[in-house]
Structure formats: structure tokens, C-alpha cells
Design an enzyme around this catalytic site. Structure first.
Site, PDB file in Angstrom:
ATOM      1  N   HIS A 187       0.835  -1.211   0.000  1.00 25.06           N
ATOM      2  CA  HIS A 187       0.000   0.000   0.000  1.00 25.06           C
ATOM      3  C   HIS A 187       0.867   1.257   0.000  1.00 25.06           C
ATOM      4  O   HIS A 187       0.686   2.152  -0.844  1.00 25.06           O
ATOM      5  CB  HIS A 187      -0.908  -0.012   1.228  1.00 25.06           C
ATOM      6  CG  HIS A 187      -1.829   1.159   1.312  1.00 25.06           C
ATOM      7  ND1 HIS A 187      -3.100   1.140   0.814  1.00 25.06           N
ATOM      8  CD2 HIS A 187      -1.653   2.410   1.829  1.00 25.06           C
ATOM      9  CE1 HIS A 187      -3.675   2.313   1.016  1.00 25.06           C
ATOM     10  NE2 HIS A 187      -2.811   3.100   1.641  1.00 25.06           N
ATOM     11  N   GLU A 188       1.807   1.314   0.933  1.00 25.45           N
ATOM     12  CA  GLU A 188       2.639   2.510   1.046  1.00 25.45           C
ATOM     13  C   GLU A 188       3.608   2.642  -0.128  1.00 25.45           C
ATOM     14  O   GLU A 188       3.947   3.757  -0.521  1.00 25.45           O
ATOM     15  CB  GLU A 188       3.411   2.504   2.373  1.00 25.45           C
ATOM     16  CG  GLU A 188       2.530   2.509   3.620  1.00 25.45           C
ATOM     17  CD  GLU A 188       1.549   3.679   3.647  1.00 25.45           C
ATOM     18  OE1 GLU A 188       1.841   4.730   3.038  1.00 25.45           O
ATOM     19  OE2 GLU A 188       0.486   3.525   4.269  1.00 25.45           O
ATOM     20  N   HIS A 231       1.935   4.685  -2.810  1.00 24.90           N
ATOM     21  CA  HIS A 231       2.039   6.129  -2.554  1.00 24.90           C
ATOM     22  C   HIS A 231       3.455   6.629  -2.853  1.00 24.90           C
ATOM     23  O   HIS A 231       3.646   7.681  -3.470  1.00 24.90           O
ATOM     24  CB  HIS A 231       1.701   6.427  -1.093  1.00 24.90           C
ATOM     25  CG  HIS A 231       0.258   6.216  -0.742  1.00 24.90           C
ATOM     26  ND1 HIS A 231      -0.777   6.748  -1.471  1.00 24.90           N
ATOM     27  CD2 HIS A 231      -0.321   5.532   0.290  1.00 24.90           C
ATOM     28  CE1 HIS A 231      -1.936   6.403  -0.916  1.00 24.90           C
ATOM     29  NE2 HIS A 231      -1.679   5.672   0.150  1.00 24.90           N
TER      30      HIS A 231
END
Length: 418
Positions: free
Chosen positions: A18-19, A22
Site C-alpha cells: 500500500h505505502e 504512494h
């Protein structure tokens, strides 16, 4: 111990992916990424490469990517302030030393008259012992040093707010997107190597000591009839067995090209105040690389739909907050699933990944969806809300989410231990 390792690996994978989404899109957009963190709280490991600090933190409850400009910048030089400056080979400021200037004997100490570290990148001030002010050009990669901790300055063109709305939206959406991609990949692995359930009522594993083993069922048997009712799919077979606990059923099965009649009495089991029948067999799984591709997308869609339906029930009051699970509940479920085998654990990880993606897209403050909502509001208004107002909304939202997390965790503890 196996459960602890599995939980850490699973949670670490979900948060990292997920990170990383980003992080990757922030870098592609030219944003300054200050920190890539797994977990919250005190650092237990950190390493800095290039301009980004990579950390693992104590509390494994999430993670974050800290991008310059998403929160108000901490760098603020005031007129009359004494600071130290060091310079690079181009005679540009490379360090702005706020305190402990005595630890930097090569630094030039000045009294600040003015500065612009966002656009023009300069500091105007007077060297101690001199009377004429000078203007010092600041490097785009200069460090702001406070208490011997270096923080790279962020010129406006490197900040989140400086980028186009489409780039900001993509950077925010990238985290959930990577969770959806991970879900597809995991379901592909599951289908290609673990196996895809066949549509027919074909038996896979037979549990030892079960009514099915006692009756003489074997892996590969295909049920075609039960008490005179034709069976087309696994769901037909499953429904009839569930509806007849402790009642003898006569099943016609195909085995090695010939038909056989087998009598079996489903055992009764209590599930959520209901008594159902079970004979102790698993659905037949077929490994297939070609079928794994559509299967991965189908399963991602089905799990997404189920999660959205449950969220809708939560909003309308048909689903209680008491039924939600937090980290403790997820750990307990992981413990039970790990005992059932590796492929069930892969499916569980995929389900949690798509769940994380969807939850983060909800238009709630402090979540990716909430930040996307502010980008949308800016597109409609033609100008952004003030950074202070947006920051306050996200702070309140984060506090409420933490409160919800505490409530859910307490409910998990009560269910498991009290």
C-alpha cells in the site's frame, strides 16, 4: 509461533504494498518523500537513502509515506534569529543550523533579516561582526538542522500542493490501487498453483474420521444424484447436505467412469444458532494457469462486492459496530486459518488486501479517500481549502479512527478472553 510469523509477514506485506504505491507515484510526480514508514510510534530501525528516511516502527498498525507539503512545513526562519550556514562547492547554502552551532566549527553564523525557502531559495542576513547584510543562495537539497537532526528543505516545486490535481489524486489513489493489484496477484497464484474450485459437485479431500470417510467416499468422486434429485453443481450438493443433519442420504457418485450408490448420514453442527449437516469433504480444486487469470479478477470482484455490501449494511444499521474486528480479531482469525493450510492463508491475505484498498478509499478524513475528496472539492471550487482547515479535519478524523480502533479492539478482547 507459526501464527505470529504469518501475521507479521501478512500485515507487513499489505502495508508495504500500500505505502509503496504512494511512494512510487510521489517519486514519479517529483514530490519530495521525507519518510517511508512501516508501523507507528518509536523507530526500531531506520536507514536514510538519498532524500528519504526508511523506518520500521514499534506499533504494527499501519504505515505512512510522509510527503513534503501534505502537512505544514516546519522550517521557519524569523528576523533577528541567529543561525549557522555551511556551503557546498558552488557556494550555495547546504546546511541551515538552528541550534548547537558550536558543534559545527566551519559554519558561518549570521543574523537573519529575511528568507524565502519555498520559491526564490535565499536567506538574507548579516555575518556576526560585520555591518553589511548579504544574500545567500540556498541549494534545493539543503538541510535544516535542528538538535542535530537533518531535514531536507522542500522547495515549492517539490511539495505535494505544487503538483497538478491529477498527479495528487493519482498519488493518493496509488496505495489502494496497489492493494487491488496484490489481491489479483495472490488469487492468480492461488488459482495457478493451489487450485480453482470446479463447478461440478466433485469431491477433493475427505477428512479423516468424517461421515464421508466412514461411508466410503473417495477424492475424485462426483455426486450426480441425491435421493433421486439430480445434482448439477457443488452448491446443489452443499444445500441438500446442510438441510439434512442426522438424516440418511443416498447419493449416486461417478467413480472411474462407473456409478456407485453410497449412503451417508451428515453430522450436525451448530453455526450461528443454526443446525446444519456436514459430511466432511472439500470441493475439488483444479490447478490451471489459463483459468487462473479470469479467476483472479472474478474473485477480486466478488470479494469487493461482498465488502461493499457489508459496508452498506453498516451504514444502514443492519450491521453492528460490535461485529467489526480489529487487529486482535484479525490475529485470532489468522491463527485459525493458518491451521487449515497455506492456500487458505493466501486467500485470507488476498481478502484482507482488497478490504484494505476499499476501506482506504472511503471519503473519511485521514484516509486516502478523504484526501481525494479534498482534491475533488478543490477541482469544483477552483481553489484549495486552507492547509490549516484541511489539516484540522484530518487530525479530528484520525483521532476518531483511533477511538474506533480502540472500541473494536476492546470488543475483540471481550469476545476472545472475557
Amino acid at each position: 509461533m507459526n501464527t505470529i510469523i504469518a501475521f507479521i509477514l501478512m500485515f507487513g506485506l499489505l502495508v508495504f504494498v500500500h505505502e509503496f504505491g504512494h511512494f512510487l507515484f510521489a517519486k514519479k510526480a517529483g514530490m519530495l518523500v521525507r519518510e517511508f514508514a512501516i508501523g507507528f510510534g518509536p523507530k526500531i530501525f531506520s536507514i536514510k537513502k538519498s532524500e528519504t528516511l526508511y523506518t520500521i516502527r514499534l506499533l504494527p498498525m499501519g504505515g505512512y509515506v510522509r510527503v513534503a507539503g501534505e502537512d505544514p512545513e516546519i522550517i521557519d526562519l524569523k528576523p533577528g534569529q541567529h543561525i549557522g550556514l555551511t556551503f557546498n562547492e558552488h557556494n550555495q547554502v547546504k546546511q541551515i543550523i538552528i541550534n548547537h552551532k558550536d558543534k559545527h566549527p566551519n559554519a558561518e553564523v549570521i543574523e537573519v533579516e529575511g528568507s524565502d525557502l519555498d520559491h526564490k531559495l535565499y536567506i538574507k542576513g548579516t555575518l556576526l561582526g560585520e555591518s553589511d547584510p548579504q544574500t545567500f543562495k540556498v541549494s534545493e537539497t539543503a538541510d535544516y538542522v535542528m538538535n542535530e537532526v537533518e531535514t531536507q528543505i522542500a522547495p515549492f516545486n517539490r511539495q505535494f500542493q505544487a503538483k497538478s490535481k491529477s498527479k495528487r489524486a493519482m498519488q493518493l489513489f496509488a496505495g489502494p490501487l496497489m492493494n487491488f493489484i496484490l489481491t489479483v496477484v495472490l488469487f492468480f497464484i492461488l488459482g495457478a498453483f493451489g487450485g480453482i474450485p470446479v463447478e461440478e459437485a466433485k469431491i477433493g479431500d475427505v477428512q479423516p474420521g468424517s461421515p464421508a470417510e466412514t461411508a466410503g467416499f473417495e477424492a475424485g468422486d462426483e455426486i450426480v444424484e441425491i435421493d433421486g434429485h439430480p445434482i448439477q453443481e457443488w452448491s446443489d450438493f452443499q444445500s441438500i447436505v446442510r438441510e439434512h443433519p442426522n438424516q440418511e442420504l443416498t447419493m449416486i457418485v461417478l467413480r472411474n467412469g462407473s456409478s456407485e450408490s453410497i449412503n451417508v448420514v451428515p453430522a450436525s453442527q451448530e453455526i450461528e444458532d443454526m443446525t446444519i449437516g456436514q459430511i466432511g469433504v472439500m470441493q475439488y480444486l483444479e490447478s490451471s494457469l489459463t483459468r487462473a487469470v479470469p479467476y483472479s479478477f472474478e474473485q477480486t470482484y466478488e470479494w469487493s462486492k461482498m465488502i461493499l455490501v457489508n459496508l452498506g449494511m453498516l451504514v444502514t444499521g443492519q450491521f453492528s459496530v460490535d461485529m467489526l474486528s480489529g487487529p486482535v480479531g484479525i490475529y485470532d482469525a489468522t491463527d485459525q486459518i493458518v491451521q487449515t493450510g497455506f492456500w487458505n492463508f493466501i486467500q485470507w491475505t488476498a481478502a484482507l488486501s482488497v478490504n484494505l484498498g476499499i476501506i482506504n478509499l472511503l471519503p473519511l478524513p485521514a484516509l486516502d479517500g478523504g484526501r481525494l475528496l479534498f482534491v475533488g472539492i478543490e477541482a469544483v471550487r477552483g481553489k484549495p481549502l486552507s492547509t490549516e482547515k484541511e489539516g484540522l479535519v484530518h487530525f479530528i478524523g484520525f483521532a476518531l479512527l483511533m477511538l474506533l480502533m480502540l472500541i473494536v479492539t476492546w470488543n475483540d478482547i471481550q469476545r476472545l478472553f472475557l
